[in-house]
Motif scaffolding. Structure first.
Motif, short mmCIF file in Angstrom:
data_model
loop_
_atom_site.label_atom_id
_atom_site.label_comp_id
_atom_site.label_asym_id
_atom_site.label_seq_id
_atom_site.Cartn_x
_atom_site.Cartn_y
_atom_site.Cartn_z
N UNK A 85 0.77 -1.24 0.00
CA UNK A 85 0.00 0.00 0.00
C UNK A 85 0.81 1.30 0.00
N UNK A 86 2.09 1.26 0.36
CA UNK A 86 2.88 2.49 0.33
C UNK A 86 3.50 2.67 -1.05
N UNK A 87 4.02 3.84 -1.30
CA UNK A 87 4.61 4.12 -2.60
C UNK A 87 6.06 3.73 -2.74
N UNK A 88 6.73 3.35 -1.62
CA UNK A 88 8.17 3.09 -1.69
C UNK A 88 8.53 1.91 -2.58
N UNK A 89 7.82 0.76 -2.50
CA UNK A 89 8.15 -0.33 -3.43
C UNK A 89 7.99 0.08 -4.89
N UNK A 90 7.03 0.96 -5.17
CA UNK A 90 6.83 1.44 -6.54
C UNK A 90 8.02 2.27 -6.99
N UNK A 91 8.57 3.08 -6.09
CA UNK A 91 9.76 3.87 -6.42
C UNK A 91 10.93 2.96 -6.77
N UNK A 92 11.15 1.94 -5.94
CA UNK A 92 12.24 0.99 -6.21
C UNK A 92 11.99 0.24 -7.52
N UNK A 93 10.74 -0.08 -7.76
CA UNK A 93 10.39 -0.80 -8.99
C UNK A 93 10.68 0.06 -10.22
N UNK A 94 10.28 1.33 -10.20
CA UNK A 94 10.52 2.22 -11.33
C UNK A 94 12.02 2.41 -11.54
N UNK A 95 12.79 2.46 -10.47
CA UNK A 95 14.25 2.56 -10.60
C UNK A 95 14.80 1.36 -11.36
N UNK A 96 14.29 0.17 -11.05
CA UNK A 96 14.72 -1.05 -11.74
C UNK A 96 14.31 -1.03 -13.22
N UNK A 97 13.11 -0.54 -13.48
CA UNK A 97 12.63 -0.43 -14.86
C UNK A 97 13.53 0.50 -15.66
N UNK A 98 13.91 1.62 -15.07
CA UNK A 98 14.79 2.58 -15.74
C UNK A 98 16.19 2.02 -15.93
N UNK A 103 19.62 3.28 -17.74
CA UNK A 103 19.94 4.36 -16.81
C UNK A 103 20.65 3.81 -15.57
N UNK A 104 21.43 4.66 -14.92
CA UNK A 104 21.91 4.40 -13.57
C UNK A 104 20.94 5.12 -12.64
N UNK A 105 20.29 4.38 -11.75
CA UNK A 105 19.20 4.97 -10.96
C UNK A 105 19.49 4.91 -9.47
N UNK A 106 19.20 6.01 -8.79
CA UNK A 106 19.34 6.09 -7.34
C UNK A 106 17.98 6.45 -6.74
N UNK A 107 17.61 5.75 -5.67
CA UNK A 107 16.31 5.98 -5.03
C UNK A 107 16.48 6.85 -3.79
N UNK A 108 15.57 7.82 -3.62
CA UNK A 108 15.55 8.64 -2.41
C UNK A 108 16.73 9.55 -2.22
N UNK A 109 17.13 10.26 -3.27
CA UNK A 109 18.27 11.17 -3.18
C UNK A 109 17.82 12.55 -2.69
N UNK A 123 16.69 9.44 -9.09
CA UNK A 123 17.55 10.23 -9.98
C UNK A 123 18.14 9.25 -10.98
N UNK A 124 17.83 9.45 -12.25
CA UNK A 124 18.24 8.50 -13.30
C UNK A 124 19.21 9.19 -14.26
N UNK A 125 20.38 8.58 -14.48
CA UNK A 125 21.42 9.15 -15.33
C UNK A 125 21.73 8.22 -16.50
N UNK A 126 21.86 8.82 -17.67
CA UNK A 126 22.30 8.08 -18.85
C UNK A 126 22.99 9.04 -19.80
N UNK A 127 24.23 8.67 -20.19
CA UNK A 127 25.03 9.54 -21.05
C UNK A 127 25.16 10.92 -20.40
#
Length: 277
Positions: A85-98, A103-109, A123-127
């Motif tokens: 029910x919280x949004x945190x697993x969704x944040x981690x999931x979207x980081x994995x999708x990216x 992308x190189x993704x960091x959660x909760x920066x 925060x997602x970085x690419x090139x």
């Protein structure tokens, strides 16, 4: 079925649309002939008042008899809701999708803006590009992401962008809003005008959330029917948010994280292998 009224999650009524259901089944990999039979059997089981939830359950029940992988794909939207029910697993999931998108993704920066600091979901970085991503998770199907959400995300990004511009940063910066539901037309209009990248259910065409997931095989662990909601949520709490991550650990470790016996863990692992193949 004759023209019947179906009550949506929002409470609004719409006409029963067989073509819409057929399209969903075809997108899940069900052959056309079998899809027609599944709809026919499901319709025979339905009793008024008709609701979208009743129809979904009847279709899923009959689809399960046909093919497990197609059933999981058909249930993708519900599986994403089950990350809550919280949004945190969704944040981690979207980081994995990216990350699957390169992308190189960091959660909760914590990112300093010109005026205030901001906790950025991802925060997602690419090139030479950096995306500051806001993940908006909704627990209820009828909820949409409206223009107020887009305004809020854009305002936060603008403060961050102003700070980087003042430092003379050379990399390109953009804001991004990702949600598990649909956007209102006003939210889409505003985002297009401001250059805010938005990703949600059915938007943008060809690059919507479900299309990105299907392309990258980044299915959430909650899609595994052999796991069930409670078990898959335990896995998500252990940091396993992708179905493919189940394949990266041994059966003993999987059983411990899931709180199940070895036989059940082996079944979960086999199913993960099927949908990620």
């Amino acid at each position: 079925m004759p023209k019947s009224e179906v009550i949506k999650e929002s409470g609004q009524a719409e006409t029963f649309n067989r073509k819409k259901i057929l399209r969903s089944l075809l997108n899940s990999g069900v052959p056309r002939a079998e899809a027609g039979d599944i709809i026919d059997r499901a319709v025979m089981e339905l009793t008024p008042p008709l609701t979208t939830r009743k129809i979904f359950r009847a279709i899923k029940k009959n689809l399960r008899r046909f093919d497990t992988v197609c059933t999981m794909k058909y249930s993708l939207k519900q599986a994403i809701y089950d990350l809550g029910p919280t949004g945190y697993p969704f944040e981690r999931y979207i980081a994995k999708v990216l990350e699957k998108e390169g992308y190189r993704a960091e959660v909760g920066s914590l990112v300093e803006g010109k005026c205030v600091s901001h906790e950025v979901d991802v925060v997602a970085r690419r090139d030479n590009n950096v995306y500051f991503v806001e993940c908006k998770f909704h627990k209820r199907r009828k909820t949409t992401s409206d223009v107020k959400t887009a305004l809020y995300v854009q305002a936060r990004f603008q403060d961050i962008d102003d700070a980087y511009r003042g430092k003379g940063a050379k990399f390109d910066r953009r804001g991004m809003l990702v949600t598990n539901t649909r956007f209102t037309s006003e939210a889409v209009k505003y985002a297009d005008c401001m250059g805010l990248r938005i990703i949600g259910w059915k938007h943008p065409p060809g690059q919507s959330l479900e299309r990105i997931i299907e392309k990258g095989r980044t299915y959430p662990v909650t899609v595994l029917t052999s796991a069930g909601k409670a078990i898959s949520q335990r896995l998500a709490e252990a940091g396993i948010v992708l179905a493919s991550e189940v394949l990266d650990i041994d059966v003993k470790t999987l059983a411990r994280h899931a709180g199940v016996k070895r036989e059940a863990a082996e079944k979960i692992r086999r199913q993960a292998g099927q949908i990620c193949a």
